[in-house]
Scaffold this motif. Structure first.
Motif, PDB file in Angstrom:
ATOM      1  N   TRP A  27       0.809  -1.211   0.000  1.00 11.11           N
ATOM      2  CA  TRP A  27       0.000   0.000   0.000  1.00 11.11           C
ATOM      3  C   TRP A  27       0.848   1.269   0.000  1.00 11.11           C
ATOM      4  CZ3 TRP A  27       0.681   3.323   4.050  1.00 11.11           C
ATOM      5  CH2 TRP A  27       1.253   2.798   5.221  1.00 11.11           C
ATOM      6  N   VAL A  28       2.068   1.193   0.531  1.00 10.33           N
ATOM      7  CA  VAL A  28       2.951   2.364   0.524  1.00 10.33           C
ATOM      8  C   VAL A  28       3.243   2.778  -0.916  1.00 10.33           C
ATOM      9  CG1 VAL A  28       5.252   3.208   1.104  1.00 10.33           C
ATOM     10  CG2 VAL A  28       3.993   1.826   2.757  1.00 10.33           C
ATOM     11  N   ILE A  29       3.589   1.798  -1.760  1.00  9.90           N
ATOM     12  CA  ILE A  29       3.871   2.085  -3.161  1.00  9.90           C
ATOM     13  C   ILE A  29       2.599   2.542  -3.877  1.00  9.90           C
ATOM     14  CG2 ILE A  29       4.712   1.089  -5.324  1.00  9.90           C
ATOM     15  CD1 ILE A  29       6.374  -0.853  -3.669  1.00  9.90           C
ATOM     16  N   TYR A  30       1.462   1.932  -3.531  1.00 14.71           N
ATOM     17  CA  TYR A  30       0.183   2.323  -4.148  1.00 14.71           C
ATOM     18  C   TYR A  30      -0.117   3.793  -3.885  1.00 14.71           C
ATOM     19  CZ  TYR A  30      -4.856   2.562  -4.977  1.00 14.71           C
ATOM     20  OH  TYR A  30      -6.123   2.937  -5.425  1.00 14.71           O
ATOM     21  N   LEU A  31       0.040   4.227  -2.645  1.00 14.47           N
ATOM     22  CA  LEU A  31      -0.252   5.625  -2.305  1.00 14.47           C
ATOM     23  C   LEU A  31       0.756   6.572  -2.945  1.00 14.47           C
ATOM     24  CD1 LEU A  31      -1.392   5.420   1.443  1.00 14.47           C
ATOM     25  CD2 LEU A  31      -2.793   5.564  -0.637  1.00 14.47           C
ATOM     26  N   GLN A 239      10.025  -0.780   2.551  1.00 11.16           N
ATOM     27  CA  GLN A 239       9.341  -0.674   1.257  1.00 11.16           C
ATOM     28  C   GLN A 239       9.736   0.609   0.543  1.00 11.16           C
ATOM     29  OE1 GLN A 239       5.090  -1.185   0.997  1.00 11.16           O
ATOM     30  NE2 GLN A 239       5.076  -2.916   2.421  1.00 11.16           N
ATOM     31  N   THR A 240       9.737   1.723   1.278  1.00 11.70           N
ATOM     32  CA  THR A 240      10.110   3.000   0.664  1.00 11.70           C
ATOM     33  C   THR A 240      11.574   2.982   0.238  1.00 11.70           C
ATOM     34  OG1 THR A 240      10.758   4.066   2.766  1.00 11.70           O
ATOM     35  CG2 THR A 240       8.450   4.175   2.146  1.00 11.70           C
ATOM     36  N   LEU A 241      12.424   2.303   1.002  1.00  7.41           N
ATOM     37  CA  LEU A 241      13.829   2.201   0.626  1.00  7.41           C
ATOM     38  C   LEU A 241      13.979   1.435  -0.690  1.00  7.41           C
ATOM     39  CD1 LEU A 241      16.840   2.651   1.450  1.00  7.41           C
ATOM     40  CD2 LEU A 241      16.755   0.385   2.498  1.00  7.41           C
ATOM     41  N   MET A 242      13.232   0.331  -0.835  1.00  9.01           N
ATOM     42  CA  MET A 242      13.295  -0.436  -2.077  1.00  9.01           C
ATOM     43  C   MET A 242      12.798   0.397  -3.256  1.00  9.01           C
ATOM     44  SD  MET A 242      12.281  -4.391  -1.084  1.00  9.01           S
ATOM     45  CE  MET A 242      10.732  -4.020  -0.255  1.00  9.01           C
ATOM     46  N   GLU A 243      11.764   1.175  -3.032  1.00  8.78           N
ATOM     47  CA  GLU A 243      11.252   2.039  -4.099  1.00  8.78           C
ATOM     48  C   GLU A 243      12.282   3.103  -4.472  1.00  8.78           C
ATOM     49  OE1 GLU A 243       8.131   3.517  -6.726  1.00  8.78           O
ATOM     50  OE2 GLU A 243       8.653   1.606  -5.795  1.00  8.78           O
ATOM     51  N   LEU A 301      23.324  -1.839   1.597  1.00  4.92           N
ATOM     52  CA  LEU A 301      22.062  -2.492   1.274  1.00  4.92           C
ATOM     53  C   LEU A 301      22.014  -3.962   1.706  1.00  4.92           C
ATOM     54  CD1 LEU A 301      19.283  -2.170   0.044  1.00  4.92           C
ATOM     55  CD2 LEU A 301      20.260  -2.707  -2.205  1.00  4.92           C
ATOM     56  N   PRO A 302      23.096  -4.768   1.525  1.00  5.85           N
ATOM     57  CA  PRO A 302      23.034  -6.160   2.001  1.00  5.85           C
ATOM     58  C   PRO A 302      22.793  -6.262   3.511  1.00  5.85           C
ATOM     59  CG  PRO A 302      24.846  -5.891   0.460  1.00  5.85           C
ATOM     60  CD  PRO A 302      24.336  -4.512   0.756  1.00  5.85           C
ATOM     61  N   ILE A 303      23.389  -5.341   4.288  1.00  2.68           N
ATOM     62  CA  ILE A 303      23.180  -5.351   5.736  1.00  2.68           C
ATOM     63  C   ILE A 303      21.738  -4.984   6.064  1.00  2.68           C
ATOM     64  CG2 ILE A 303      23.798  -4.213   7.918  1.00  2.68           C
ATOM     65  CD1 ILE A 303      26.634  -3.925   6.871  1.00  2.68           C
ATOM     66  N   LEU A 304      21.229  -3.941   5.423  1.00  2.00           N
ATOM     67  CA  LEU A 304      19.857  -3.508   5.670  1.00  2.00           C
ATOM     68  C   LEU A 304      18.860  -4.592   5.282  1.00  2.00           C
ATOM     69  CD1 LEU A 304      20.100   0.162   4.336  1.00  2.00           C
ATOM     70  CD2 LEU A 304      20.320  -0.641   6.692  1.00  2.00           C
ATOM     71  N   LEU A 305      19.146  -5.294   4.188  1.00  2.53           N
ATOM     72  CA  LEU A 305      18.286  -6.392   3.770  1.00  2.53           C
ATOM     73  C   LEU A 305      18.348  -7.550   4.756  1.00  2.53           C
ATOM     74  CD1 LEU A 305      16.445  -7.849   1.761  1.00  2.53           C
ATOM     75  CD2 LEU A 305      18.491  -8.494   0.462  1.00  2.53           C
ATOM     76  N   GLY A 306      19.558  -7.882   5.241  1.00  2.00           N
ATOM     77  CA  GLY A 306      19.711  -8.946   6.226  1.00  2.00           C
ATOM     78  C   GLY A 306      18.953  -8.650   7.505  1.00  2.00           C
ATOM     79  N   MET A 364      17.218  12.709   8.172  1.00  2.00           N
ATOM     80  CA  MET A 364      18.551  12.114   8.015  1.00  2.00           C
ATOM     81  C   MET A 364      18.518  11.118   6.860  1.00  2.00           C
ATOM     82  SD  MET A 364      19.735  11.711  12.026  1.00  2.00           S
ATOM     83  CE  MET A 364      18.458  10.527  12.441  1.00  2.00           C
ATOM     84  N   SER A 365      18.283   9.860   7.189  1.00  2.00           N
ATOM     85  CA  SER A 365      18.177   8.801   6.186  1.00  2.00           C
ATOM     86  C   SER A 365      17.606   7.564   6.863  1.00  2.00           C
ATOM     87  CB  SER A 365      19.542   8.478   5.569  1.00  2.00           C
ATOM     88  OG  SER A 365      20.400   7.897   6.542  1.00  2.00           O
ATOM     89  N   PHE A 366      17.248   6.563   6.059  1.00  2.00           N
ATOM     90  CA  PHE A 366      16.741   5.308   6.609  1.00  2.00           C
ATOM     91  C   PHE A 366      17.784   4.682   7.536  1.00  2.00           C
ATOM     92  CE2 PHE A 366      16.428   0.710   6.543  1.00  2.00           C
ATOM     93  CZ  PHE A 366      15.081   0.464   6.733  1.00  2.00           C
TER      94      PHE A 366
END
Length: 393
Positions: A27-31, A239-243, A301-306, A364-366
């Motif tokens: 829904w985040v991407i939808y909005l 989700q927003t990070l992936m987008e 990104l690999p750490i954040l994904l893990g 700041m950032s994610f």
């Protein structure tokens, strides 16, 4: 031993699959596609949890006052209405109204389904089956959510609004499933032995007394609320990070499918963990596990994904354990109400934690936002450990 209430269990499994089918999980991407800013999206989530906070306890009282079945039916009707509003859309306030109804739908089934199953088993003195059934329910949640996410991912760049049409259809299937459920006839329903219905104030007073008399139960509810709020916030903001990283629809779906597969595998160990470890020990290990958020500072990104995969797995393992402990501890007369109290604690935590983390991400950032949260947890747990050492000495 054969479960006498097998029909109730099977219908509950079917209801769970359709009601938790994750077709609207993105829904985040939808909005975002509908033109809402990240701030407005964060406000929608806050509105959802604020509405959930205001309605959660009354919904639990309704289940204890009337019947589990009628409350679940009302919940599906709310879900259908919410999906229709999300399809209409057009402005922030329209979407916000959809989130309010979605919260009502969530509240009406939150704890009610579990209480119905437990009382169904308890009536035949088969409540020892509940931990396994709770684990199966959570596996169904994960499988249903994953199935919906896969389908939603395929629709991201084609006709994303179709996800809410599908939501309406599957909510009708969930409604049909709950219509087949047989209502338990324990003393918690009170109609035959006590013609005068128990008042709402009596239910709330009795529930408050249980929490006062059992501080471990109260503390566990608060701990789970904070733990789940952190895990849920990471899930949605990832989700927003992936987008922002320009993940394609199929890649987003693949990540969420991988998380679900790990979650389902991890859930297999929930009954064994519950049998082997005390609740207090489990709380310590879960709290310590969140210290991994400190590594977000590396912004890799690999750490954040893990971390995303880990926190989702831990949340999945803990859910059936907590649910089983609550149902074993709480009297039938206040079961749905007190399970709703646990959800109230979660909603309160989300109302504070989710927008705060969203604000930090914007400022700041994610990576910095969740890294700071990890540092705060490190200081907090370190202070608790030092205090305990002083007390022991």
């Amino acid at each position: 031993m054969k479960i006498e209430y097998q029909k109730n269990v099977i219908c509950s499994y079917s209801y769970s699959f359709w009601s938790f089918f994750g077709i609207t999980s993105l829904w985040v991407i939808y909005l975002q596609q509908q033109g809402l800013s990240l701030v407005e999206i964060g406000l929608c989530e806050s509105i959802f949890h604020l509405a959930s906070f205001l309605f959660e306890l009354p919904s639990g009282v309704l289940a204890d006052r009337f019947s589990y079945k009628s409350v679940l039916i009302a919940g599906r009707i709310m879900a259908i209405t919410s999906a229709a509003i999300m399809l209409i859309g057009g402005s922030f306030w329209v979407y916000a109204g959809g989130f309010v109804l979605s919260a009502f739908s969530y509240n009406l089934q939150s704890g009610t389904l579990e209480a119905l199953i437990y009382d169904s088993l308890l009536e035949r003195q088969q409540n020892e089956f509940y931990p396994q059934i709770a684990a199966h329910l959570n596996m169904i949640f994960e499988f249903a959510d994953t199935s919906g996410v896969v389908l939603a991912g395929l629709l991201v760049h084609w006709h994303f609004g179709l996800t809410y049409v599908i939501e309406i259809l599957i909510s009708c299937l969930a409604l049909f499933s709950v219509l087949l459920v047989r209502e338990p006839t324990l003393l918690s329903k009170l109609p035959k032995k006590q013609p005068a219905a128990v008042s709402t104030s009596q239910i709330l007073l009795a529930s408050w007394k249980v929490l006062q008399q059992q501080p471990q139960l109260r503390n566990l509810m608060i701990f789970q609320a904070l733990f789940d709020a952190i895990c849920t916030s990471y899930y949605f903001y990832f989700q927003t990070l992936m987008e922002n990283k320009n993940f394609t629809g199929w890649l987003i779906s693949a990540v969420l499918v991988l998380a679900a597969v790990i979650n389902i595998f991890a859930m297999q160990f929930a009954p064994h963990i519950k049998a082997k470890f005390a609740v207090s020990t489990l709380m310590i290990w879960l709290a310590a596990s969140l210290l991994i958020l400190v590594t977000c500072w590396f912004n890799q990104l690999p750490i954040l994904l893990g971390i995303f995969l880990l926190v989702q797995a831990l949340s999945s393992i803990s859910e059936p354990i907590f649910s089983s402990y609550y149902n074993e501890t709480i009297p039938s007369e206040q079961r749905a109400t007190l399970l709703s109290v646990a959800s109230v604690f979660f909603s309160l935590s989300m109302v504070v934690i989710f927008p705060l983390l969203g604000w930090l991400i914007e400022k700041m950032s994610f990576a910095a936002a969740f890294g700071s949260l990890g540092g705060l947890l490190l200081l907090l747990l370190g202070g608790i450990w030092i205090r305990n050492q002083i007390v022991v000495d």
